[in-house]
Design an enzyme around this catalytic site. Structure first.
Site, PDB file in Angstrom:
ATOM      1  N   PRO A   1       0.822  -1.219   0.000  1.00 36.54           N
ATOM      2  CA  PRO A   1       0.000   0.000   0.000  1.00 36.54           C
ATOM      3  C   PRO A   1       0.853   1.264   0.000  1.00 36.54           C
ATOM      4  CG  PRO A   1       0.071  -0.951   2.195  1.00 36.54           C
ATOM      5  CD  PRO A   1       0.802  -1.912   1.307  1.00 36.54           C
TER       6      PRO A   1
ATOM      7  N   ASP B   1      -2.205   2.886   2.430  1.00 35.27           N
ATOM      8  CA  ASP B   1      -1.723   3.013   3.789  1.00 35.27           C
ATOM      9  C   ASP B   1      -2.191   4.374   4.285  1.00 35.27           C
ATOM     10  OD1 ASP B   1      -0.356   2.381   6.048  1.00 35.27           O
ATOM     11  OD2 ASP B   1       1.632   2.429   5.148  1.00 35.27           O
TER      12      ASP B   1
ATOM     13  N   TRP C   1       3.580   0.456  10.608  1.00 32.54           N
ATOM     14  CA  TRP C   1       4.140  -0.723   9.933  1.00 32.54           C
ATOM     15  C   TRP C   1       3.427  -1.998  10.361  1.00 32.54           C
ATOM     16  CZ3 TRP C   1       6.893  -0.190   5.742  1.00 32.54           C
ATOM     17  CH2 TRP C   1       7.514   1.040   5.516  1.00 32.54           C
TER      18      TRP C   1
ATOM     19  N   GLN D   1      11.990  -1.245   1.423  1.00 30.96           N
ATOM     20  CA  GLN D   1      11.019  -2.063   2.144  1.00 30.96           C
ATOM     21  C   GLN D   1      11.648  -3.299   2.771  1.00 30.96           C
ATOM     22  OE1 GLN D   1       8.175  -0.887   2.870  1.00 30.96           O
ATOM     23  NE2 GLN D   1       8.476   0.887   1.567  1.00 30.96           N
TER      24      GLN D   1
ATOM     25  N   TRP E   1       8.224  -3.153   4.691  1.00 29.81           N
ATOM     26  CA  TRP E   1       7.110  -4.067   4.502  1.00 29.81           C
ATOM     27  C   TRP E   1       7.531  -5.526   4.441  1.00 29.81           C
ATOM     28  CZ3 TRP E   1       3.919  -5.666  -0.174  1.00 29.81           C
ATOM     29  CH2 TRP E   1       2.604  -5.981   0.201  1.00 29.81           C
TER      30      TRP E   1
ATOM     31  N   LYS F   1      19.807  11.240  -5.525  1.00 33.21           N
ATOM     32  CA  LYS F   1      18.418  11.126  -5.119  1.00 33.21           C
ATOM     33  C   LYS F   1      17.638  12.291  -5.703  1.00 33.21           C
ATOM     34  CE  LYS F   1      17.403   8.874  -0.860  1.00 33.21           C
ATOM     35  NZ  LYS F   1      17.644   8.833   0.558  1.00 33.21           N
TER      36      LYS F   1
ATOM     37  N   LYS G   1      13.570  17.897  -3.755  1.00 36.10           N
ATOM     38  CA  LYS G   1      13.120  19.255  -4.072  1.00 36.10           C
ATOM     39  C   LYS G   1      14.277  20.235  -4.015  1.00 36.10           C
ATOM     40  CE  LYS G   1       8.320  18.833  -2.795  1.00 36.10           C
ATOM     41  NZ  LYS G   1       7.563  18.659  -1.562  1.00 36.10           N
TER      42      LYS G   1
END
Length: 1072
Positions: A40, A79, A536, A584, A588, A621, A624
């Site tokens: 999710p 989520d 989590w 993850q 997850w 990465k 902004k």
RNA sequence: GGGCCCGCAGCUCAGCCAGGUUAGAGCGCGGGGCUGAUAACCCCGAGGUCCCGGGUUCAAAUCCCGGCGGGCCCA
């Protein structure tokens, strides 16, 4: 129309209108189960490139599985809880009303706050759903699982209850990561490490009493400690040293006073920082210091320290610990059991309280003495100042180091001793590690190395959060006797509740806080522990909570237990496929494994594809602040979702980080256009000729298939095999790449180029019908293979070109193709490769010789080891290279051997004659070479003397006969005769004329079949050429009449061309 | 400090697991060509210490060891 946003919108509307999802479901109703579980995404923003990549991979896999007939679970997940949304609501929605956490309860009210969080989450679910749909992701968007649903919450409660039953749920005082802004504990995976600058200070702790220790210390002895968190000094309760390491006692002057400092021998270099000079007066092992009592540096400023010193004899003594490092600091470690994990453990062993003078909001309590009310990081300065004044600050500096921050609000965390709830994963760690081996990981190292490492190092999982928007901890505690009840479902809650609050049950706070149970032990009132769960846990239970389990069993049976055919711990149980980014690993992948093992004794997933991150072209990465963020929707708007899909799937292996490149996006878009053009080519000509694939099946045209036709058929079925194999292994990038190569190289640049002339044949010529039949056959397979990757274009081509009246509405409803082995001819494919290489070499010879491809040449000889192999493809070569005749052979016999004299050999042997011999060889080089090649020697007479030359005296080389050029290619050599005779020249001129007329037709924008009248004037050679090729020219340019004279005034277009220094005048008139 | 991944052309990447042609592709750059699917395409050229150093081997971009650099995760 062309591939792009407009086309995609139209197709997506049609999918919706025609209920593609429903039809897909209906089609696979009885197929084998494929339980895809969507990780999710967090519902708090809009999608970024990484989220797009993630869903595109999922969609490609699912679309493939659907075509293979699987009953795929297409439920998206969201989520919806947690700190990130709370923070957004605090800062964006209710910023006027909320300044600190207290305001939530006191000013806003938990009720309204939670309501706003819910609204916020649902709004973003809606926004992101639209974006995912726009990517062409085929999922059941109207029926997602959301972690905020009651039914879902019950799934999490069930797991907590199971944990409680198994003794794996514990309440404990421990050191936790604490965010002073959010005022809550954080789990290890919620801490983000960033580099910051902190003070680095060396502090004196004067020794008070050494009677309990082995060492004998002078009066002015002091422990020298180092810390980067001065604010933890008010909580100092001990000093740790390493038992085996050597320590020194050094006399030194610090701040104008003489001290005897205690530091580790290995770290005594710090002494030069705190004193100008020093003298070592004693040495002893660390354990000799054990028991030394000292005065903490903030003795005067923090009265509570004095109290503790008096109350507890264990406080402010030196203890030994193996973890004391010799790599930095002084070897004397300041221990604050309320502010550090190791400190806490040490304190627990030796009997120190987890003293913590810092409140939830990161300010000192009354116990902080004169620092009361100060925020810890602000207190640093004051503390340093006080130490300086007292002369106990030995040295001050700053340090840049990595420090933990709250992943959401970026506030530097602090460690605090608090009472929290834990899942004791350390007790089921071995079980978890076993399961890692039983899961299929792609790539392998994602699980067996990376994930294993994480799980091996895992500590107990802190699951309680002192917050509002989350799944409430389902634990009720009796106010009288302390009895605990863990509730596993709404029904159980109703049953045990003394009474339920008004209104529809909503398992969130504050409704659930109002539920009071009756204690089964003493009949007292039980109230809920106010914490909520780490998010989590929410996602960790997705494999069953998304199925409504345990409230409902039906879907759980169907998907998780494969229609009841297995138990949760069996190999087939659980989610068949998940794929997420490598972040993850600790997220997850971990939370699901932990929750699954606790709940069912099993890992809830079976195959994991771990994918990478999306970085910018330089591998940085996207952020902004760097201004390098790429919005996937920008790509979709400019080039379309299919371009984005094909790009991300082919750009690199999924498990590698993607270095995003606009250039490659454009390149991919071009490939999509090439595909589009190939389809338009097929459609345009086949429709022009009224071709009906049903009327002319491939089988009936088999005898008319040309070698290139058989080749393409072989290629498409090899491709089916390759793509299928790649998709089965979840190597989606290999599939995307193979398709890209096929479309651009094989279909467009080679096959269509070769058959272009054939589509100009007469209407019913079977050789032409064969082209159409082959193309239809190939496209029929191709669109199916393309569907998982570029579903919109695949759909359009299917509907527009291939779909018959009784065929399904969508390519998605077709079966995945099987490779038809009968068409596969590997030898032919290899031979064609050789031909392509040979053609390339020959074309480069043309270029070097300055003969354009349009001008026909007489002969091409291809020298290869196994010429028969290429026999069938001679004509292909002739057409591509534009030569009249292609010869194949193992050796080009017309090469002329020549002998070059070797002065270095001839000289010493023949002395005076050498000069003349050399000249003789040069003059008779062919003759000499032939003789040596044939009989091994060459005899002649020079100056009356007979001389014999052998291969030793000369270098034998081969020369090309006049007019030939040659070049090497992989697997052989080509020889091209580049001279043109009169006949060829006339033909060339005819081609030049045709080309010019065609260009003029195009300029007049004529219909493909429209007839014209043509006038041609030019010099003698041109006119002769035109006369000779009159019929051919007239046919190709669709001229009704062709006159060899200057164009009349009233023609539609007249042009004078300069070709090869000659001028040609051409006139055109549209035919009536 | 530990684990994992990556390091090859200006850029993005194949090749490495299973050692063996002259290390490839696309993009970009320079030059030339083609033209009725062409906002395409084709050919040629320049461009590489395959991160460095050892080792194994007849043979290393590929296998092993040790560095260096980058990334992710952990401490």
């Amino acid at each position: 129309m062309e591939p792009g946003p407009e086309l995609e919108r139209e197709i997506q509307e049609r999918w919706e209108r025609e209920d593609l999802l429903g039809k897909v479901r209906e089609r696979n109703r009885d197929g084998p189960i494929f339980y895809f579980l969507d990780g999710p995404p967090y519902a708090s923003g809009s999608i970024h490139l990484g989220t797009a990549w993630n869903k595109i991979i999922k969609d490609a896999v699912n679309r493939y599985r659907l075509m293979r007939g699987y009953r795929v679970r297409l439920q998206p997940g969201w989520d919806c809880h947690g700190l990130p949304i709370e923070v957004k609501v605090e800062q964006e929605v209710l910023s006027d009303e909320i300044e600190c956490k207290k305001d939530i309860e006191e000013k806003v009210g938990v009720d309204r706050f939670v309501e706003k969080c819910k609204e916020f989450a649902l709004k973003h679910v809606e926004i992101m759903t639209e974006q995912f749909k726009r990517l062409g992701v085929l999922m059941d968007w109207d029926h997602p699982y959301m972690t905020l649903d009651n039914e879902y919450i019950e799934g999490a409660w069930y797991t907590l209850k199971r944990a409680h039953e198994r003794g794996l749920l514990a309440r404990d005082v421990r050191i936790v990561n604490w965010c002073p802004r959010c005022e809550t504990a954080l789990a290890d995976h919620e801490v983000e490490y960033k580099e910051i600058e902190d003070p680095s200070i060396f502090v004196l702790f004067p020794v008070e009493d050494d009677s309990e220790a082995e060492v004998d210390l002078p009066d002015n002895a002091a422990l020298l400690i180092w810390t980067t968190t001065p604010w933890t000094l008010p909580a100092n309760l001990a000093v740790a040293v390493h038992p085996e390491e050597e320590y020194v006692l050094a006399r030194a002057e610090v701040n104008g006073e003489e001290w005897h400092l205690i530091v580790a021998d290995k770290l005594k270099v710090v002494l030069s920082a705190v004193a100008d000079s020093y003298e070592i007066v004693d040495r002893f092992p660390g354990e000799a210091l054990e028991g030394v009592r000292y005065r903490p540096a903030l003795w005067d400023e923090v009265p509570r320290l004095r109290e503790l010193h008096g109350e507890n004899d264990r406080v402010h003594r030196v203890y030994t610990a193996e973890w004391v490092t010799m790599e930095e600091g002084t070897g004397c470690v300041h221990v604050a059991p309320g502010h550090g994990e190791e400190d806490f453990e040490l304190g627990r062993e030796v009997g120190l309280p987890p003293h913590c003078p810092v409140a939830e909001d990161g300010t000192f309590t009354e116990e902080g003495g004169r620092y009361e009310g100060l925020y810890v990081r602000d207190a640093n300065e004051r503390i340093i100042e006080d130490l300086r004044e007292k002369g106990l600050l030995a040295h001050e500096d700053t340090v840049r180091h990595r420090y933990g921050h709250c992943w959401r609000c970026k506030t530097p965390i602090i460690y605090r001793a608090t009472e929290q709830w834990f899942l004791k994963v350390t007790e089921v760690k071995d079980e978890m590690l076993d399961w890692i081996e039983r899961v299929e990981w792609i790539p392998e190292w994602a699980g067996h190395s990376r994930f294993r490492d994480w799980v091996e190092n895992a500590r107990d999982w802190c699951i309680s959060r002192q917050r509002y928007w989350g799944i409430p901890l389902p634990v009720w505690e009796c106010e009288e006797c302390g009895h605990l009840e863990v509730v596993g479902s709404l029904d159980e809650l109703k049953e045990k509740a003394r009474e339920l609050p008004d209104g529809e049950p909503d398992l969130h706070r504050p409704w659930v806080d109002r539920v009071i149970l009756e204690c089964p032990e003493c009949g007292g009132e039980m109230r809920r522990v106010p914490d909520v769960l780490d998010v989590w846990v929410d996602s960790g239970v997705a494999a069953w909570a998304s199925l409504g389990y345990p409230r409902r069993r039906d879907e759980f049976e169907e998907w998780f237990l494969k229609e009841g055919s297995c138990r949760p711990e069996d190999e087939e149980a659980g989610a068949d496929f998940i794929t997420e980014g490598h972040d993850q690993t600790r997220g997850w992948f971990y939370s699901q494994l932990g929750c699954g093992v606790i709940t069912f004794g099993a890992c809830p997933y079976r195959t994991v594809l771990m994918h990478g991150f999306t970085l910018d072209e330089e591998g940085r990465k996207m952020s902004k602040s760097l201004g390098n963020v790429v919005d996937p929707m920008d790509i979709v708007e400019e080039y379309g979702a299919d371009t984005l899909r094909w790009y991300v799937l082919r750009s690199n292996a999924p498990w590698r980080d993607m270095h995003f490149s606009w250039r490659d996006v454009r390149d991919t878009h071009r490939a999509l256009n090439v595909l589009w053009n190939a389809y338009r080519f097929t459609k345009m000509y086949s429709e022009l000729d009224g071709f009906d694939p049903e009327e002319h099946p491939l089988e009936e045209l088999e005898e008319h298939l040309q070698p290139e036709d058989r080749w393409l058929l072989s290629r498409i079925h090899t491709l089916v095999r390759e793509v299928t194999d790649a998709m089965e292994r979840y190597h989606v990038h290999e599939a995307a790449r193979a398709l890209y190569e096929f479309v651009t190289e094989d279909l467009s640049r080679w096959y269509i180029r070769l058959v272009r002339e054939r589509v100009w044949l007469e209407r019913d010529d079977p050789r032409k019908l064969a082209v159409y039949a082959v193309l239809y056959h190939a496209f029929d397979r191709l669109v199916r293979l393309l569907n998982p990757i570029v579903p919109h274009v695949a759909e359009h081509i299917y509907r527009d070109l291939l779909r018959g009246e009784d065929d399904p509405e969508s390519v998605q409803l077709l079966d995945w193709p099987e490779p038809e082995e009968g068409w596969i001819d590997e030898e032919l494919e290899e031979a064609m490769e050789t031909v392509r290489d040979a053609a390339e070499a020959a074309l480069s010879l043309r270029q070097r010789a300055g003969v354009k491809t349009r001008w026909p040449l007489r002969r091409l000889f291809v020298e290869v080891e196994d010429p028969e192999r290429l026999e069938d493809l001679r004509d292909v070569l002739a057409r591509v290279v534009n030569v009249k005749e292609v010869e194949l052979g193992e050796r080009f016999e017309e090469k002329v051997p020549v002998a070059r004299p070797r002065p270095d050999k001839i000289g010493p042997e023949f002395r005076d004659l050498a000069g003349r011999i050399i000249r003789h060889v040069e003059e008779h080089s062919e003759e000499v070479a032939r003789a040596i090649l044939e009989s091994g020697e060459y005899r002649t007479e020079v100056d009356g003397e007979e001389i014999i030359l052998t291969e030793e005296h000369v270098e034998i080389e081969e020369r090309l006969p006049e007019g030939w050029a040659s070049a090497e290619f992989e697997g052989g050599r080509v020889y091209l005769y580049t001279e043109m005779d009169e006949e060829l020249r006339r033909e060339a001129w005819a081609r030049e004329v045709i080309r010019r007329v065609q260009e003029m037709r195009k300029e007049l924008d004529l219909d493909l079949e429209e007839r014209i009248e043509v006038w041609i004037d030019g010099d003698r050679e041109v006119l002769e050429a035109v006369r000779e090729h009159r019929d051919e020219i007239a046919r190709e340019v669709r001229a009704r009449e062709l006159s060899l004279e200057a164009p009349p005034e009233d023609c539609d277009l007249e042009r004078e061309w300069e070709v090869e220094d000659r001028s040609i005048v051409i006139g055109l008139r549209r035919g009536a």
